[in-house]
Design a protein around this motif. Structure first.
Motif, short mmCIF file in Angstrom:
data_model
loop_
_atom_site.label_atom_id
_atom_site.label_comp_id
_atom_site.label_asym_id
_atom_site.label_seq_id
_atom_site.Cartn_x
_atom_site.Cartn_y
_atom_site.Cartn_z
N LEU A 337 0.80 -1.33 0.17
CA LEU A 337 0.11 0.07 -0.17
C LEU A 337 0.93 1.30 0.41
N ALA A 338 2.00 1.30 1.51
CA ALA A 338 2.92 2.21 1.34
C ALA A 338 3.51 3.07 -0.44
N GLU A 339 3.69 1.38 -1.28
CA GLU A 339 4.72 1.89 -2.26
C GLU A 339 3.63 1.70 -3.81
N GLY A 340 2.19 2.24 -3.30
CA GLY A 340 1.46 1.79 -4.09
C GLY A 340 0.84 1.67 -5.05
N ASP A 341 0.80 -0.58 -4.44
CA ASP A 341 1.03 -1.38 -5.63
C ASP A 341 0.00 -2.20 -5.43
N TYR A 342 -1.49 -1.64 -5.49
CA TYR A 342 -2.19 -2.28 -4.69
C TYR A 342 -2.39 -3.82 -5.45
N SER A 343 -1.62 -4.25 -6.08
CA SER A 343 -1.87 -5.67 -7.20
C SER A 343 -1.68 -6.31 -6.27
N LYS A 344 -0.55 -5.82 -5.32
CA LYS A 344 -0.27 -7.42 -4.53
C LYS A 344 -0.23 -7.32 -3.33
N VAL A 345 -1.67 -6.55 -2.96
CA VAL A 345 -2.50 -6.59 -1.72
C VAL A 345 -3.33 -7.55 -2.26
N GLN A 346 -3.72 -8.61 -0.98
CA GLN A 346 -4.96 -9.54 -0.79
C GLN A 346 -6.08 -9.16 -0.34
N PHE A 347 -6.79 -8.53 -1.55
CA PHE A 347 -8.04 -7.80 -0.37
C PHE A 347 -8.85 -9.18 -0.42
N LEU A 348 -9.91 -9.52 -0.59
CA LEU A 348 -11.30 -10.44 -1.31
C LEU A 348 -11.81 -10.27 -2.06
N SER A 349 -11.74 -9.31 -3.06
CA SER A 349 -12.20 -9.59 -4.21
C SER A 349 -11.70 -8.11 -5.29
#
Length: 361
Positions: A337-349
């Motif tokens: 998140l801090a790096e702005g790379d949201y694709s790596k965050v394991q959101f539920l969708s």
């Protein structure tokens, strides 16, 4: 670089800067804590209350963002969503800073105070399905929710030696069935265990920083081995060396006991805040709940006697529920998140933030 900041104490005016100090006092007076908790649960009450409070502290809280200039804001406090988010939004609108992600890491285990959840958060890290469902009921989407488990001390991720070797290291009897008392105050009722524990059992008492209680318990004689500790830095080892634990229904202790596969006998809780943890333990069949010391002793005696198989089954179920890597996974996602790379965050969708929106999680 990471800054750990007490927003209430360091960046708010009196009397708001005394909020944190009142927690221990109110918890010791359950009726007071219950009134405070329940009276601020309804949205139509806490939202306007926090709005007014935010108007009072926004200038001093804004100073924190001026000084630190964060790339990510992380809240681990139930009352630090609404106000910081409002302050950040006002700063972005006034062109005092660019939008930054805001993350909430919920540190309660089950149903908790609704102020933990804010619709404008980028991501909300929840420990259990109960919390996820509550978050959704309060307006969050799966694209904002991450569920790794409860963050716990890193020592609980370490691989430990077999129980017999661990007990030898800790000065315990290698083969004795062992009950750990993690709630030091129950130690004053340890006498009840005399009637139910066999002489070849042992008891480990963790008294924390209560030196008087530790000295009092250590001065007595018992028909079984009793090890009395004050504050310990290796709680993970003591838990893993035990067969069950008597403790209050604190979220951290429950999560840690599950990781080590230790069945729980809960003997109390903080009103409202921890009450939901009791059915969580009971419904998952990883422990029991009882307040009366005599009945607690009877349950322990049953677990160490006729119901040994059920104790072993509870231990297996507890181990399966444990989430030993939650802390590291949360930290990994926060770094993304801090790096702005949201694709790596394991959101539920899938999470697709709109350009320019104030991201919070």
């Amino acid at each position: 670089k990471i800054f750990i900041v007490d927003m209430w104490k360091n960046y708010c005016k009196w009397p708001v800067n005394r909020f944190g100090d009142s927690y221990s006092f109110m918890v010791k007076h359950p009726w007071m804590w219950r009134i405070n908790f329940r009276s601020t649960e309804p949205t139509f009450l806490h939202r306007p209350t926090l709005h007014v409070l935010g108007q009072y502290v926004k200038k001093t809280m804004s100073k924190a963002f001026d000084e630190i200039k964060p790339h990510l804001v992380v809240s681990v406090h139930p009352l630090l969503q609404h106000i910081p988010i409002a302050v950040l939004k006002s700063r972005v609108k006034a062109k005092l800073q660019d939008p930054v992600p805001f993350a909430t890491v919920v540190t309660d285990l089950t149903k908790c105070h609704p102020t933990w959840y804010h619709r404008d958060a980028t991501a909300c890290f929840v420990p259990t399905e109960v919390c996820r469902q509550q978050a959704k009921q309060l307006g969050l989407k799966d694209s904002q929710i991450v569920m790794h488990g409860l963050p716990i001390r890193p020592q609980f991720t370490e691989k430990l030696p077999p129980k017999a070797k661990l007990r030898a290291k800790l000065g315990m009897l290698k083969e004795a069935t062992t009950v750990m008392i993690g709630d030091g105050e129950f130690g004053v009722n340890i006498e009840a265990l005399r009637a139910t524990l066999p002489s070849n059992a042992q008891v480990v008492v963790i008294c924390g920083r209560n030196k008087k209680l530790a000295a009092r318990l250590a001065s007595k004689e018992y028909p079984f081995k009793v090890i009395v500790n004050g504050f310990v830095n290796n709680m993970s080892e003591w838990m893993a060396a035990s067969d069950c634990i008597i403790t209050k229904a604190g979220p951290g202790t429950i999560a840690e006991a599950l990781i080590r596969g230790v069945p729980l006998l809960l003997n109390g809780c903080v009103p409202c805040q921890e009450e939901g943890n009791i059915p969580f333990v009971l419904e998952n069949q990883v422990g029991a709940f009882e307040k009366d010391p005599v009945k607690i002793a009877a349950i322990i005696g049953d677990w160490f006697g006729p119901n040994k198989k059920e104790l072993a089954a509870m231990a297996t179920r507890a181990k399966a529920l444990g989430r030993p890597h939650a802390t590291y996974r949360i930290v990994r996602d926060l770094a993304s998140l801090a790096e702005g790379d949201y694709s790596k965050v394991q959101f539920l969708s899938e999470h697709s933030p709109k350009e320019g929106e104030l991201l919070m999680a």
